[in-house]
Scaffold this active site. Structure first.
Site, PDB file in Angstrom:
ATOM      1  N   ARG A 177      26.079  45.691  36.775  1.00 45.74           N
ATOM      2  CA  ARG A 177      24.926  44.833  36.483  1.00 45.74           C
ATOM      3  C   ARG A 177      24.542  44.010  37.719  1.00 45.74           C
ATOM      4  O   ARG A 177      23.418  43.535  37.827  1.00 45.74           O
ATOM      5  CB  ARG A 177      25.282  43.922  35.304  1.00 45.74           C
ATOM      6  CG  ARG A 177      24.124  43.509  34.473  1.00 45.74           C
ATOM      7  CD  ARG A 177      24.569  43.001  33.139  1.00 45.74           C
ATOM      8  NE  ARG A 177      25.117  41.677  33.192  1.00 45.74           N
ATOM      9  CZ  ARG A 177      25.460  40.962  32.110  1.00 45.74           C
ATOM     10  NH1 ARG A 177      25.304  41.488  30.917  1.00 45.74           N
ATOM     11  NH2 ARG A 177      25.937  39.762  32.210  1.00 45.74           N
ATOM     12  N   LYS A 192      34.001  40.713  44.352  1.00 44.88           N
ATOM     13  CA  LYS A 192      35.366  40.265  44.023  1.00 44.88           C
ATOM     14  C   LYS A 192      35.560  40.362  42.506  1.00 44.88           C
ATOM     15  O   LYS A 192      35.063  39.520  41.765  1.00 44.88           O
ATOM     16  CB  LYS A 192      35.565  38.813  44.463  1.00 44.88           C
ATOM     17  CG  LYS A 192      37.028  38.417  44.432  1.00 44.88           C
ATOM     18  CD  LYS A 192      37.248  36.950  44.183  1.00 44.88           C
ATOM     19  CE  LYS A 192      37.147  36.578  42.731  1.00 44.88           C
ATOM     20  NZ  LYS A 192      38.117  37.208  41.837  1.00 44.88           N
ATOM     21  N   PRO A 193      36.286  41.399  42.062  1.00 44.67           N
ATOM     22  CA  PRO A 193      36.558  41.480  40.620  1.00 44.67           C
ATOM     23  C   PRO A 193      37.631  40.465  40.230  1.00 44.67           C
ATOM     24  O   PRO A 193      38.317  39.914  41.099  1.00 44.67           O
ATOM     25  CB  PRO A 193      37.095  42.904  40.448  1.00 44.67           C
ATOM     26  CG  PRO A 193      37.693  43.254  41.779  1.00 44.67           C
ATOM     27  CD  PRO A 193      36.897  42.504  42.819  1.00 44.67           C
ATOM     28  N   ALA A 194      37.801  40.240  38.934  1.00 49.27           N
ATOM     29  CA  ALA A 194      38.870  39.363  38.453  1.00 49.27           C
ATOM     30  C   ALA A 194      40.220  39.980  38.826  1.00 49.27           C
ATOM     31  O   ALA A 194      40.383  41.196  38.744  1.00 49.27           O
ATOM     32  CB  ALA A 194      38.764  39.210  36.938  1.00 49.27           C
ATOM     33  N   GLY A 246      31.153  34.428  34.691  1.00 46.92           N
ATOM     34  CA  GLY A 246      32.447  33.877  34.305  1.00 46.92           C
ATOM     35  C   GLY A 246      32.249  32.585  33.544  1.00 46.92           C
ATOM     36  O   GLY A 246      31.189  32.341  32.954  1.00 46.92           O
ATOM     37  N   SER A 247      33.248  31.738  33.596  1.00 52.66           N
ATOM     38  CA  SER A 247      33.222  30.526  32.773  1.00 52.66           C
ATOM     39  C   SER A 247      32.334  29.443  33.398  1.00 52.66           C
ATOM     40  O   SER A 247      32.139  29.408  34.618  1.00 52.66           O
ATOM     41  CB  SER A 247      34.640  30.001  32.605  1.00 52.66           C
ATOM     42  OG  SER A 247      35.183  29.719  33.871  1.00 52.66           O
ATOM     43  N   GLU A 268      25.830  33.711  35.329  1.00 52.95           N
ATOM     44  CA  GLU A 268      25.946  34.190  33.938  1.00 52.95           C
ATOM     45  C   GLU A 268      27.222  33.556  33.393  1.00 52.95           C
ATOM     46  O   GLU A 268      28.322  34.006  33.711  1.00 52.95           O
ATOM     47  CB  GLU A 268      26.044  35.719  33.906  1.00 52.95           C
ATOM     48  CG  GLU A 268      24.821  36.443  34.450  1.00 52.95           C
ATOM     49  CD  GLU A 268      23.619  36.370  33.545  1.00 52.95           C
ATOM     50  OE1 GLU A 268      23.761  35.946  32.379  1.00 52.95           O
ATOM     51  OE2 GLU A 268      22.527  36.735  33.997  1.00 52.95           O
ATOM     52  N   CYS A 302      30.817  37.116  26.232  1.00 51.08           N
ATOM     53  CA  CYS A 302      30.002  35.898  26.298  1.00 51.08           C
ATOM     54  C   CYS A 302      28.942  35.919  25.200  1.00 51.08           C
ATOM     55  O   CYS A 302      28.465  34.883  24.767  1.00 51.08           O
ATOM     56  CB  CYS A 302      29.356  35.786  27.660  1.00 51.08           C
ATOM     57  SG  CYS A 302      28.487  37.290  28.111  1.00 51.08           S
ATOM     58  N   GLU A 399      34.105  27.732  23.137  1.00 43.66           N
ATOM     59  CA  GLU A 399      33.935  29.184  23.154  1.00 43.66           C
ATOM     60  C   GLU A 399      35.269  29.798  22.702  1.00 43.66           C
ATOM     61  O   GLU A 399      36.298  29.565  23.331  1.00 43.66           O
ATOM     62  CB  GLU A 399      33.568  29.634  24.570  1.00 43.66           C
ATOM     63  CG  GLU A 399      33.196  31.088  24.671  1.00 43.66           C
ATOM     64  CD  GLU A 399      32.793  31.504  26.087  1.00 43.66           C
ATOM     65  OE1 GLU A 399      33.162  30.819  27.054  1.00 43.66           O
ATOM     66  OE2 GLU A 399      32.109  32.535  26.210  1.00 43.66           O
TER      67      GLU A 399
HETATM   68  P1  NAD Z   1      36.605  32.787  34.986  1.00 48.11           P
HETATM   69  O1  NAD Z   1      35.516  31.845  35.295  1.00 48.11           O
HETATM   70  O2  NAD Z   1      37.984  32.271  34.889  1.00 48.11           O
HETATM   71  O3  NAD Z   1      36.668  33.952  36.056  1.00 48.11           O
HETATM   72  C1  NAD Z   1      35.525  34.741  36.393  1.00 48.11           C
HETATM   73  C2  NAD Z   1      35.676  35.206  37.822  1.00 48.11           C
HETATM   74  O4  NAD Z   1      35.669  34.068  38.661  1.00 48.11           O
HETATM   75  C3  NAD Z   1      36.964  35.956  38.144  1.00 48.11           C
HETATM   76  O5  NAD Z   1      36.688  36.941  39.118  1.00 48.11           O
HETATM   77  C4  NAD Z   1      37.837  34.873  38.740  1.00 48.11           C
HETATM   78  O6  NAD Z   1      38.819  35.388  39.625  1.00 48.11           O
HETATM   79  C5  NAD Z   1      36.802  34.074  39.501  1.00 48.11           C
HETATM   80  N1  NAD Z   1      37.175  32.691  39.774  1.00 48.11           N
HETATM   81  C6  NAD Z   1      38.009  31.879  39.077  1.00 48.11           C
HETATM   82  N2  NAD Z   1      38.099  30.672  39.692  1.00 48.11           N
HETATM   83  C7  NAD Z   1      37.298  30.730  40.780  1.00 48.11           C
HETATM   84  C8  NAD Z   1      36.958  29.809  41.812  1.00 48.11           C
HETATM   85  N3  NAD Z   1      37.459  28.579  41.832  1.00 48.11           N
HETATM   86  N4  NAD Z   1      36.091  30.198  42.764  1.00 48.11           N
HETATM   87  C9  NAD Z   1      35.562  31.437  42.733  1.00 48.11           C
HETATM   88  N5  NAD Z   1      35.847  32.362  41.808  1.00 48.11           N
HETATM   89  C10 NAD Z   1      36.696  32.007  40.827  1.00 48.11           C
HETATM   90  O7  NAD Z   1      36.165  33.513  33.660  1.00 48.11           O
HETATM   91  P2  NAD Z   1      36.904  34.684  32.884  1.00 48.11           P
HETATM   92  O8  NAD Z   1      37.992  34.076  32.073  1.00 48.11           O
HETATM   93  O9  NAD Z   1      37.267  35.804  33.803  1.00 48.11           O
HETATM   94  O10 NAD Z   1      35.730  35.219  31.964  1.00 48.11           O
HETATM   95  C11 NAD Z   1      35.431  34.631  30.759  1.00 48.11           C
HETATM   96  C12 NAD Z   1      34.202  33.767  30.859  1.00 48.11           C
HETATM   97  O11 NAD Z   1      33.138  34.511  31.404  1.00 48.11           O
HETATM   98  C13 NAD Z   1      33.724  33.294  29.505  1.00 48.11           C
HETATM   99  O12 NAD Z   1      33.338  31.948  29.551  1.00 48.11           O
HETATM  100  C14 NAD Z   1      32.518  34.178  29.238  1.00 48.11           C
HETATM  101  O13 NAD Z   1      31.591  33.634  28.349  1.00 48.11           O
HETATM  102  C15 NAD Z   1      31.975  34.351  30.608  1.00 48.11           C
HETATM  103  N6  NAD Z   1      31.154  35.554  30.677  1.00 48.11           N
HETATM  104  C16 NAD Z   1      29.810  35.393  30.784  1.00 48.11           C
HETATM  105  C17 NAD Z   1      28.978  36.497  30.811  1.00 48.11           C
HETATM  106  C18 NAD Z   1      27.501  36.331  30.914  1.00 48.11           C
HETATM  107  O14 NAD Z   1      26.832  37.274  31.262  1.00 48.11           O
HETATM  108  N7  NAD Z   1      26.938  35.146  30.635  1.00 48.11           N
HETATM  109  C19 NAD Z   1      29.526  37.781  30.742  1.00 48.11           C
HETATM  110  C20 NAD Z   1      30.903  37.919  30.635  1.00 48.11           C
HETATM  111  C21 NAD Z   1      31.710  36.778  30.617  1.00 48.11           C
END
Ligand code: NAD
Length: 499
Positions: A177, A192-194, A246-247, A268, A302, A399
């Site tokens: 996407r 950068k993937p998770a 992400g979050s 997102e 999400c 959430e």
């Molecule tokens: P997360 O925010 O913990 O991690 C997402 C990504 O960010 C990962 O690659 C992680 O390694 C990276 N990350 C973490 N800390 C970081 C930092 N300080 N600096 C830069 N990158 C960092 O979220 P998650 O637990 O992997 O995913 C779940 C969250 O994602 C939920 O809140 C969900 O709603 C959201 N999400 C949103 C969408 C959307 O399109 N709106 C889609 C999928 C997931």
């Protein structure tokens, strides 16, 4: 509820697949070791077993990846749109041919049932096909200025090198996407993937390379030094954009880091989707919609319905029918036939879910199904239904990100709107009613970026995906998606006849 935990695993098939997945960083078209030779262990959440190790990049590795993206930017932006599109199209075709491999890989590193993983290959692939088509439809405009003294020409140019950060819940679709529109627009990237689910992105980038992507256009960094590496990359003036999924707290931190460099940003973020069922709803459709909106990906989406806001007249029957279906679900390893609910991503997620359920039950919510973590080795939680969720319970505001239905009862339409909008999030809302005018009013009044009217899943590559309020800024997919990676450039040419 049936729990499938011990069925035979096709270990040879899995080992064979995993042996073929790259385990290093991809920088400037080469698979390279991380600077300090450290590794990240990848765990199958359904068994707790290590399935692979991949390179753990240092901050310097992140900057090397940006060096490569910056060096490739000029050539890639001048590569004809048709050529960019055809590479994406070839990648789409290759992905379809390898549906089974990508599906199994996602099931192994993330836990979703195989049928859902196949669905994600179809959905994620569509972003490659859609943006392959959009690459050649990047239009500008042309016209006389209102004063009649000149001609205005507006062209669209790629933003420049981008940093793409993706979450673990949809390892393929969240990558395509972003990659689809970025590459179609002519941007180079560092992705950068998770660190929990790096394998799918590594396999996808190997596939893009096979599809003919030039060196340096896509660079992959897998790391546990996420915050430090991201800060360094965002602070480098060669970067022009960050796109994050992400979050919300992490997104807010990235917005702050993006400010000094005045970067373009797409965010997102989290969701807390209302799923509103009126007394006049088609109950069969509402129950099916609820199952799709809640239990896809074990509730770890999400877009997952978070608050089931159900009108009093239908609430008993809706809750009973949903609970009956939930009790019949098969929980287990996603590779096992018939499993519809896999594990949560890790034990931390299980603990958080238990906290939310216990808090709600302790404050008076009625438990109709499930309610407990399932003993390991994997990180499983029973599919759960809670009725009579009310103010003061954490589950009403947070959430959930787990297979837990929280039903809140309401009396009239205004009440439903008030409850739905009582959230800092605004990603998606679902409404079930057979009164079309009421449906239209709800679409107008519920503050979200997306709505489903009598459906439980809205995602589509051809539609603009994104939220309002703390759910983010920007849209992915649709006609809008490519503009996240383009800048309008305006040129004035004097009128030939003016003085
Ligand atoms: P997360 O925010 O913990 O991690 C997402 C990504 O960010 C990962 O690659 C992680 O390694 C990276 N990350 C973490 N800390 C970081 C930092 N300080 N600096 C830069 N990158 C960092 O979220 P998650 O637990 O992997 O995913 C779940 C969250 O994602 C939920 O809140 C969900 O709603 C959201 N999400 C949103 C969408 C959307 O399109 N709106 C889609 C999928 C997931």
């Amino acid at each position: 509820m049936t729990i499938v935990m011990n069925s035979a695993l096709d270990e040879a098939k899995e080992a064979d697949l995993l042996a073929g997945i790259p385990d290093r960083l991809f920088i400037g078209g080469e698979w390279v070791e991380a600077e300090h030779h450290r590794v990240i262990e990848v765990i199958d959440p359904s068994t707790g077993r290590r399935i692979a190790s991949v390179a753990d990049a240092s901050v310097a590795d992140g900057i090397r990846a940006l060096d490569a993206a910056a060096a490739a930017q000029a050539d890639w932006s001048r590569t004809p749109a048709r050529v960019r599109g055809e590479i994406l199209r070839r990648a789409f075709d290759l992905l379809q041919q390898r549906t089974e491999q990508f599906a199994l890989l996602m099931t192994l590193e993330m836990g979703k049932p195989l049928a859902e993983a196949r669905g994600e290959v179809a959905y994620g692939g569509e972003f490659l096909r859609w943006f392959a088509e959009e690459a050649v439809r990047i239009h500008g405009r042309y016209g006389a200025n209102p004063e009649g003294t000149g001609t205005m020409i507006v062209t669209q140019r790629p933003v420049g090198p981008c940093y793409l950060i993706t979450p673990w819940n949809f390892p393929l679709a969240m990558a395509t996407r972003k990659l689809g529109p970025a590459l179609a627009a002519g941007c180079t990237v560092v992705i950068k993937p998770a660190s929990l689910t790096p394998l799918t992105t590594l396999a996808l980038v190997a596939l893009l390379e096979e599809a003919g992507l030039p060196k340096g256009v896509v660079n992959v960094i897998t790391t546990t030094s996420t915050a430090r590496l991201s800060e360094a990359v965002l602070g480098d003036h060669r970067l022009r954009k960050v796109s994050f999924t992400g979050s919300t707290p992490v997104g807010v931190g990235l917005l702050k880091l993006a400010a000094p460099n005045v970067l373009r940003t797409s965010m997102e973020l989290g969701g807390n989707a209302p799923f509103i069922v009126f007394d006049d709803a088609d109950l069969d459709a509402a129950v099916e919609g609820a199952l799709a909106a809640k239990f896809r990906n074990m509730g770890q989406a999400c877009t997952a319905a978070n608050r089931f806001i159900v009108q009093e007249g239908i609430a008993d029957e809706f809750a009973a029918r949903l609970a009956e279906r939930v009790r019949a679900m098969r929980v287990g390893r996603g590779t096992d036939e018939g499993v519809t609910v896999g594990p949560l991503i890790d034990h931390k997620a299980v603990g958080n879910t238990q906290r939310l359920v216990d808090d709600a039950v302790g404050k008076g919510a009625v438990l109709l199904a499930g309610g407990s973590a399932i003993d390991g080795p994997g990180s499983f939680f029973e599919p759960t239904v809670l009725d009579r969720v009310a103010d003061g319970m954490s589950i009403k505001v947070e959430e959930i990100f787990a297979p837990v239905v929280a039903i809140i009862r309401f009396t009239d339409e205004a009440d439903a709107v008030r409850i739905a909008n009582d959230s800092e999030y605004g990603l998606v809302g679902y409404v079930f009613t057979q009164d079309f005018k009421r449906g239209q009013r709800m679409i107008d009044q519920v503050d979200t970026g997306m709505m489903g009217l009598n459906v439980g899943v809205v995602s589509n590559a051809a539609a603009p995906f994104g939220g309002v309020k703390q759910s983010g800024v920007g849209r992915e997919g649709g006609l809008e998606g490519i503009h996240e990676y383009l800048e309008a450039k305006y040129t004035l040419v004097p009128d030939a006849y003016s003085a």
